[in-house]
Design a protein around this motif. Structure first.
Motif, PDB file in Angstrom:
ATOM      1  N   GLY A 242       0.805  -1.208   0.000  1.00 29.94           N
ATOM      2  CA  GLY A 242       0.000   0.000   0.000  1.00 29.94           C
ATOM      3  C   GLY A 242       0.841   1.261   0.000  1.00 29.94           C
ATOM      4  O   GLY A 242       2.072   1.220   0.151  1.00 29.94           O
ATOM      5  N   LEU A 243       0.158   2.392  -0.168  1.00 24.86           N
ATOM      6  CA  LEU A 243       0.829   3.691  -0.285  1.00 24.86           C
ATOM      7  C   LEU A 243       0.360   4.614   0.842  1.00 24.86           C
ATOM      8  O   LEU A 243      -0.799   5.036   0.868  1.00 24.86           O
ATOM      9  CB  LEU A 243       0.502   4.312  -1.643  1.00 24.86           C
ATOM     10  N   PRO A 244       1.241   4.941   1.776  1.00 21.87           N
ATOM     11  CA  PRO A 244       0.846   5.826   2.887  1.00 21.87           C
ATOM     12  C   PRO A 244       0.647   7.274   2.443  1.00 21.87           C
ATOM     13  O   PRO A 244       1.265   7.735   1.487  1.00 21.87           O
ATOM     14  CB  PRO A 244       2.031   5.726   3.864  1.00 21.87           C
ATOM     15  N   ASP A 245      -0.201   7.965   3.180  1.00 27.08           N
ATOM     16  CA  ASP A 245      -0.370   9.413   3.046  1.00 27.08           C
ATOM     17  C   ASP A 245       0.242  10.026   4.299  1.00 27.08           C
ATOM     18  O   ASP A 245      -0.394  10.103   5.343  1.00 27.08           O
ATOM     19  CB  ASP A 245      -1.858   9.752   2.935  1.00 27.08           C
ATOM     20  N   HIS A 246       1.502  10.440   4.207  1.00 22.59           N
ATOM     21  CA  HIS A 246       2.271  10.855   5.380  1.00 22.59           C
ATOM     22  C   HIS A 246       1.820  12.220   5.889  1.00 22.59           C
ATOM     23  O   HIS A 246       1.775  13.186   5.116  1.00 22.59           O
ATOM     24  CB  HIS A 246       3.759  10.895   5.052  1.00 22.59           C
ATOM     25  N   ARG A 247       1.546  12.314   7.205  1.00 23.41           N
ATOM     26  CA  ARG A 247       1.142  13.585   7.810  1.00 23.41           C
ATOM     27  C   ARG A 247       1.914  13.870   9.092  1.00 23.41           C
ATOM     28  O   ARG A 247       1.493  14.679   9.909  1.00 23.41           O
ATOM     29  CB  ARG A 247      -0.369  13.574   8.081  1.00 23.41           C
ATOM     30  N   ASP A 248       3.034  13.206   9.275  1.00 24.77           N
ATOM     31  CA  ASP A 248       3.849  13.377  10.475  1.00 24.77           C
ATOM     32  C   ASP A 248       4.968  14.375  10.200  1.00 24.77           C
ATOM     33  O   ASP A 248       5.142  14.850   9.076  1.00 24.77           O
ATOM     34  CB  ASP A 248       4.470  12.040  10.881  1.00 24.77           C
ATOM     35  N   VAL A 249       5.725  14.687  11.263  1.00 21.52           N
ATOM     36  CA  VAL A 249       6.918  15.524  11.108  1.00 21.52           C
ATOM     37  C   VAL A 249       8.180  14.756  11.482  1.00 21.52           C
ATOM     38  O   VAL A 249       9.248  15.345  11.616  1.00 21.52           O
ATOM     39  CB  VAL A 249       6.813  16.819  11.955  1.00 21.52           C
TER      40      VAL A 249
END
Length: 306
Positions: free
Chosen positions: A270-277
């Motif tokens: 799968g393909l993550p949608d990164h929203r972290d720092v």
């Protein structure tokens, strides 16, 4: 009220006892009706591990889209009781190393204790504090009095005084550590500029003050737990951790904001949608790990190594 939206509060133990000691950058986690919320401890005078601590000082910004945490804190009255855990610290100072402190908005709170400790120890530091306007920036007078020439103030509505991240990153010395706290956009910009300037990742420290906000267009996706084959649907407005823990999956996590790195999980498919720092630009592009406390999916399903 320090500003129209930031309230300062002082807490003492309800039984009159002393409180646990802590180090600069520490936070206290409160158990509120809306769930756990963490707030940084503030000290303009050094905290000594040898002396009794009788109160904790915080400043809480009322979020426009509060889910109940900051609103509850703003509605507390003198004498009200809340349950809190002993201090923790995911944002510690590196001892005896010069520091560049960069604070945005309410992200000023942990930086105050850091600057206080650096001043006390005689360690060199630079301190930059930025906000949309001067009127919304808490502690301006106290900061200028306490830290003098170490402090520079920046205002988004005054272009000549706006924070110049590019020139700042070029000025970092070989031994200097960078600490940044504030909105996600600012943290991402500082991280990218510092990495481009050759500042090693182990010298860039950060703390995000709010969770990743729900974004327009968020849709449901599935998460498969590789160890068991269980599949969970993650709807908009819920995180992977929210759903999996409700379904009985035992997970390790802490901040729930995407800045401590504890919940980093390997992505099998799968393909993550990164929203972290936390992750570097290279790690995000590679897509093999993700922070499941805030990140979502660009694919219909993620298979995670859980």
């Amino acid at each position: 009220m320090l500003t129209p939206s930031i309230r300062e509060m002082e807490f003492v133990r309800s039984d009159g006892g002393t409180l646990a000691s802590y180090t600069p950058g520490a936070h206290v986690k409160f158990a509120l009706p809306a769930g756990e919320r963490s707030y940084s401890l503030i000290d303009f005078e050094p905290v000594s591990t040898d002396s009794a601590i009788t109160s904790y000082r915080f400043a809480v910004q009322l979020e426009a889209q509060s889910t109940g945490g900051s609103r509850h804190m703003h509605e507390l009255a003198p004498g009200d009781e809340v349950l809190a855990l002993p201090p923790g610290n995911d944002f510690p100072l590196v001892a005896a190393k010069p520091a560049l402190l960069i604070a945005g908005g309410i992200g000023i709170t942990p930086m105050i204790s850091m600057a206080t400790a650096l001043r006390q120890s005689g360690t060199g530091f630079r301190f930059h504090y930025t906000g949309r306007t001067g009127a919304v920036m808490a502690y301006r007078d106290e900061l200028e009095k306490a830290f003098g020439d170490h402090l520079a103030l920046h205002f988004d509505d005054q272009p000549e005084k706006a924070l110049n991240i590019g020139s700042m990153s070029a000025s970092v010395s070989a031994e200097e550590h960078v600490y940044v706290c504030g909105p996600k956009g600012m943290i991402d910009a500082v991280k990218s500029a510092m990495e481009a300037a050759g500042v090693s990742a182990d010298r860039i420290h950060f703390e995000l003050f709010t969770s990743a906000a729900e974004q327009a267009g968020d849709t449901a996706f599935e998460v498969e737990v590789h160890a068991t084959g269980e599949v969970f649907e993650i709807p908009p407005g819920k995180t992977i951790i929210d759903v999996l823990e409700a379904g009985g999956v035992d997970l390790i996590h802490d901040c729930l904001r995407g800045d401590c790195g504890i919940c980093k999980t390997d992505v099998i498919e799968g393909l993550p949608d990164h929203r972290d720092v936390v992750l570097s630009d290279a790690e995000k592009a590679e897509g093999k790990v993700m922070q499941i406390c805030v990140s979502r999916a660009k694919s219909a399903r993620l298979v995670l190594d859980l």
